[in-house]
Design an enzyme around this catalytic site. Structure first.
Site, PDB file in Angstrom:
ATOM      1  CB  CYS A   1      -0.891  -0.027   1.234  1.00 54.80           C
ATOM      2  SG  CYS A   1      -2.300   1.089   1.149  1.00 54.80           S
TER       3      CYS A   1
ATOM      4  CB  CYS B   1       4.673  -1.654  -7.054  1.00 53.11           C
ATOM      5  SG  CYS B   1       5.360  -3.210  -6.491  1.00 53.11           S
TER       6      CYS B   1
ATOM      7  CB  CYS C   1      -3.951   1.989  -2.738  1.00 49.28           C
ATOM      8  SG  CYS C   1      -2.199   2.272  -2.466  1.00 49.28           S
TER       9      CYS C   1
END
Length: 132
Positions: A7, A86, A79
């Site tokens: 997240c 990422c 999210c």
């Protein structure tokens, strides 16, 4: 099976999912959670999980870089910001994405904020149960 939940701040949604995954897998899943940033575990997330008998009070808010050298079977982003930001993991982890609403952005009375956290907790519960 080893799973990493990502997240933005590793404070609410990832912590809640981490708790549910451990709960539903009867601790057979090895679960880690992390964030693109670290904001500390949200006390309201701890409270609403405690309401349903899942203790996440011992969780810590970890940065994704802590897990870069580990192999994971699955990587779950919870999210859109985490999905977009990422880092690329040097593994064959299956990437799963589900963008849950951010309960930390809830406004209103204390009860309205708690209700927002509870609603997200339940949405994440269903996802976790289906995942396991």
């Amino acid at each position: 099976m080893k799973t990493l939940v990502l997240c933005t701040g590793n404070s609410c949604r990832s912590q809640i999912l981490h708790g549910w995954l451990v709960h539903y897998s009867d601790k057979t899943l090895e679960v880690r959670s992390a964030g693109i940033e670290t904001h500390g575990v949200n006390p309201i997330a701890i409270k609403v999980m405690d309401e349903v008998g899942v203790d996440i009070s011992g969780h810590t808010s970890n940065h994704v870089n802590e897990y870069m050298d580990e192999e994971f079977d699955s990587l779950i982003t919870v999210c859109d910001h985490a999905k977009e930001s990422c880092p690329v993991f040097p593994s064959t982890a299956k990437h799963i994405h589900y963008s849950f609403p951010d309960p930390a952005k809830a406004t209103g009375s204390e009860e309205e904020i708690l209700d927002a956290f509870r609603a997200v907790r339940e949405e994440i519960r269903i996802f976790a149960k289906n995942f396991v």
